[in-house]
Design an enzyme around this catalytic site. Sequence first.
Site, PDB file in Angstrom:
ATOM      1  CE  LYS A  88      -3.871  -2.139   2.239  1.00 39.32           C
ATOM      2  NZ  LYS A  88      -3.227  -3.455   2.294  1.00 39.32           N
ATOM      3  CB  SER A 123       3.711  -4.377  -7.463  1.00 41.70           C
ATOM      4  OG  SER A 123       3.200  -4.663  -6.212  1.00 41.70           O
ATOM      5  CG  ASP A 161      -4.336 -13.473  -5.063  1.00 34.11           C
ATOM      6  OD1 ASP A 161      -4.466 -14.313  -4.166  1.00 34.11           O
ATOM      7  OD2 ASP A 161      -4.392 -12.247  -4.864  1.00 34.11           O
ATOM      8  NE  ARG A 175     -17.867 -30.316  14.679  1.00 37.89           N
ATOM      9  CZ  ARG A 175     -17.078 -30.245  15.721  1.00 37.89           C
ATOM     10  NH1 ARG A 175     -15.767 -30.341  15.574  1.00 37.89           N
ATOM     11  NH2 ARG A 175     -17.572 -30.077  16.915  1.00 37.89           N
ATOM     12  N   GLY A 231      -7.920 -14.752  -2.278  1.00 44.55           N
ATOM     13  CA  GLY A 231      -8.407 -14.594  -3.648  1.00 44.55           C
ATOM     14  C   GLY A 231      -9.537 -13.579  -3.657  1.00 44.55           C
ATOM     15  NE  ARG A 232      -7.318  -8.339  -2.267  1.00 45.04           N
ATOM     16  CZ  ARG A 232      -6.412  -7.455  -1.942  1.00 45.04           C
ATOM     17  NH1 ARG A 232      -6.727  -6.467  -1.157  1.00 45.04           N
ATOM     18  NH2 ARG A 232      -5.182  -7.539  -2.406  1.00 45.04           N
ATOM     19  CD  GLU A 267      -9.107 -12.764   0.391  1.00 47.21           C
ATOM     20  OE1 GLU A 267      -9.062 -12.459   1.589  1.00 47.21           O
ATOM     21  OE2 GLU A 267      -8.153 -12.570  -0.398  1.00 47.21           O
ATOM     22  NE  ARG A 317     -17.166 -26.410  15.689  1.00 52.05           N
ATOM     23  CZ  ARG A 317     -18.393 -26.776  16.046  1.00 52.05           C
ATOM     24  NH1 ARG A 317     -19.414 -26.549  15.232  1.00 52.05           N
ATOM     25  NH2 ARG A 317     -18.602 -27.381  17.194  1.00 52.05           N
ATOM     26  CD  GLN A 330      -4.843 -18.930   2.049  1.00 51.90           C
ATOM     27  OE1 GLN A 330      -5.412 -19.197   1.002  1.00 51.90           O
ATOM     28  NE2 GLN A 330      -5.336 -18.040   2.891  1.00 51.90           N
TER      29      GLN A 330
HETATM   30  O1  F6P Z   1      -2.920 -10.080  -3.442  1.00 46.34           O
HETATM   31  C1  F6P Z   1      -2.487 -11.151  -2.690  1.00 46.34           C
HETATM   32  C2  F6P Z   1      -3.262 -11.308  -1.449  1.00 46.34           C
HETATM   33  O2  F6P Z   1      -2.676 -12.405  -0.874  1.00 46.34           O
HETATM   34  C3  F6P Z   1      -4.780 -11.451  -1.575  1.00 46.34           C
HETATM   35  O3  F6P Z   1      -5.221 -12.715  -1.960  1.00 46.34           O
HETATM   36  C4  F6P Z   1      -5.225 -11.048  -0.196  1.00 46.34           C
HETATM   37  O4  F6P Z   1      -6.553 -10.622  -0.158  1.00 46.34           O
HETATM   38  C5  F6P Z   1      -4.284  -9.947   0.110  1.00 46.34           C
HETATM   39  O5  F6P Z   1      -3.091 -10.231  -0.549  1.00 46.34           O
HETATM   40  C6  F6P Z   1      -4.035  -9.697   1.569  1.00 46.34           C
HETATM   41  O6  F6P Z   1      -3.209  -8.591   1.685  1.00 46.34           O
HETATM   42  P1  F6P Z   1      -2.655  -7.994   3.045  1.00 46.34           P
HETATM   43  O7  F6P Z   1      -1.314  -8.597   3.242  1.00 46.34           O
HETATM   44  O8  F6P Z   1      -2.604  -6.543   2.812  1.00 46.34           O
HETATM   45  O9  F6P Z   1      -3.606  -8.394   4.136  1.00 46.34           O
END
Ligand code: F6P
Length: 354
Positions: free
Chosen positions: A82, A112, A135, A170, A178-179, A231, A271, A279
């Site tokens: 960031k 980046s 990702d 369960r 994976g956004r 996610e 759960r 990851q």
């Molecule tokens: O872009 C890679 C990633 O691993 C995404 O899958 C994940 O949402 C994000 O980075 C998490 O980033 P941060 O380290 O800022 O929490």
Amino acid sequence: MKTKKRLGILTSGGDCPGLNTAIRAVVSHATLTHDWEVVGIPYATTGLLEGKTVPLSMHGLDLHGIDPLLCIGGTILGSINKGDTLARINEILAGYQALELDALIGIGGDGSLAILKELQSKGDWQFIAIPKTIDHDVALTERVVGFDTAVNTIVDALNRLTFTAASHDRVMIVEVMGRTAGHLALQAGIAGGADIILIPEIPYSIQEICQHLAELRDRNWRRFAIIVVAEGIRIAEDSTLQPACEQPTCGMGQYIADEIRRCSTYPIDVRVSVLGHIQRGGIPSASDRLIATAFGKAAVDLVVSGHTSLMVSWQNGRVVPVSLDLVLAKSPLLVDPNSFLVETARCLGIYVGK
Ligand code: F6P
């Protein structure tokens, strides 16, 4: 006074396993084969802004000949994902000049690389990119640094969770990163024996998920289930609930759990495990080490032969250069809902959405 050509290297964006392996390959090939000096830029563009470098050589550490860079996770250079990089563009360009770099190699994901490309054109830098991302959403390359290890980490978690899920009958929901792209969830879900895989690219129905779970149980296939949730999935069209906080990337595993409890026609024990930054850590897999090493070597060759604004890319078992502009125009690389892997999952009876 500089006596050799100077190559800078930086890592940018979220870290992943294999970054240090790529740095190692760049340093080794550039210094031993081409006699260039290599300096690391700490914390990506922050290092340029602050005019900081870290000397990198193959013989910098005395560890009895053991080379830890091959196999340690993270990045020894640090990284940022960031910041106000483009707002401080002139300072970064001045910082680059002051470091007297002849070329720069940047290891990053699509976000980046877009920033670095912008800097490259403004500053007329000689710049070569190496793609990394867990990702797997950088376009025009079949392989990237970091993805394979992350898939293996998730599959390992799925193996463990399967046994405990089976022991207690369960439903185990595993939320993975994976956004925008569901490659991680899809590939790890197939390899890890998931019953349901939800990814951002494919819409799904809560009703269908509950039917699928009931079917697994009614037909006596199994009394437990594994659900892999990326996610960044959207709220289901037939949903009655909202996630606990704003999308994207906000408790979607928990949201699916709540919906399943609500719509199940029989008592169900659910759960949720959120794998999170686990990851991104770990020892790079053999495959990631190989990709990182091949990419590092190829990136140095492109630098030495005077190329710029290219990304090293894996295509048909070879590393080839591709235009960074083209890569960025086509990124992020999403899962094709009609792809062979989605079809494979469906043919195995996995619910992957509509
Ligand atoms: O872009 C890679 C990633 O691993 C995404 O899958 C994940 O949402 C994000 O980075 C998490 O980033 P941060 O380290 O800022 O929490």
